[in-house]
Design an enzyme around this catalytic site. Sequence first.
Site, mmCIF file in Angstrom:
data_model
loop_
_atom_site.group_PDB
_atom_site.id
_atom_site.type_symbol
_atom_site.label_atom_id
_atom_site.label_comp_id
_atom_site.label_asym_id
_atom_site.label_seq_id
_atom_site.Cartn_x
_atom_site.Cartn_y
_atom_site.Cartn_z
ATOM 1 N N GLU A 1 23.514 30.645 27.421
ATOM 2 C CA GLU A 1 24.235 31.762 28.013
ATOM 3 C C GLU A 1 25.426 31.249 28.822
ATOM 4 O OE1 GLU A 1 23.300 35.991 30.042
ATOM 5 O OE2 GLU A 1 21.714 34.489 29.820
ATOM 6 N N ARG B 1 7.859 23.088 23.733
ATOM 7 C CA ARG B 1 6.755 23.931 23.270
ATOM 8 C C ARG B 1 6.567 23.849 21.758
ATOM 9 N NH1 ARG B 1 8.623 27.030 27.958
ATOM 10 N NH2 ARG B 1 10.211 27.978 26.614
#
Lengths: 208, 188
Positions: free
Chosen positions: A109, A72
């Site tokens: 994570e 992006r």
Amino acid sequence: MFAAENGLRGDPRLQGISKAIRVVPDFPIPGIMFQDITTLLLDHKAFKDTVDIFVDRYRDMGISVVAGIEARGFVFGPSIALAIGAKFVPLRKPNKLPGEVISEAYVLEYGTDRLEMHVGAIEPGERALVIDDLVATGGTLSAAVRLLERMGAEVVECACVVGLPEVRVRLVVASSLLHLCKMALGLKQLLLLLDKSSQFHITGTTQT
Amino acid sequence: MFAAENGLRGDPRLQGISKAIRVVPDFPIPGIMFQDITTLLLDHKAFKDTVDIFVDRYRDMGISVVAGIEARGFVFGPSIALAIGAKFVPLRKPNKLPGEVISEAYVLEYGTDRLEMHVGAIEPGERALVIDDLVATGGTLSAAVRLLERMGAEVVECACVVGLPEGQRRLDGKPLYILVEPRLSVNY
């Protein structure tokens, strides 16, 4: 810093940009309120305003490199680079760039990922801007900064369209993040809309 | 069609664009001469010329949607969209787009992959341009065209910076516009 705190307070363009971003709950996993910028790209005026705000900020800073983070960051970075006379350097997931690359790991994570940049894309001493659509923990942006600095560039700023609430806390708490990564544009209104129950999932990490 | 056959013969910008593209042999697998457009992006003039040529071609065609194929189509598409007043729609690998999507399969050398687009990104009757950095077999572009047509768009043209010279002048009946041919020898 958020754009509204840096001379753009009350700028109606920020409202339009914020409104054009769609929130998708529980994507990619339950608990995450995903900030979807694809709806911003459908709104020509808001998309143009986004690029214009960045271009106005960076055009006279002597920046010769805009580095965009896959994928992006590729949507916003090239337009900025073209407008300010800079080159565009894509920072990519592993094994996408052909030829010789350097790579930096960053923490997810669960586990880690890597970001790669072409050797020879930039020269020592170049002034660089890093761009991505969103900053959460800052892990990816930090990896991007390290890549550029390893090649001798001076990273002038990191710029994102959206910044998540806990980045504010991290900017105060984490001095390394503070000197490496300053946000150029964020959405104060978007942040204020979120109550504690919709705090972003990644606050559970040890990333600082 | 190639740009040189369509009014841009002898345009010095095309030479500069071609020279700025780096050939990397045996990537991603032995035998492939990979056309690396990242060096084009380092050459501000050549990169700007690339976008300008596309913008000049498409600005008066009533195009309201530029659809770019992940990820290198994202590098060229948004600048074109912004300049011609169109929206930009990213066509992505599976599971990247949040919310409701439609998807199309396309054939790879070994196996298949899928391309996705957001439902509601475009409306029936919109005129669309598809953009990617390079066309080889046309499989990915064809999948992109099918996605747009399923949502009722009219695909005006597919545009690529680099394209193989043989065969592809049209892609499943859609015009194909290519700036330069691939380089066959190492130049960097």
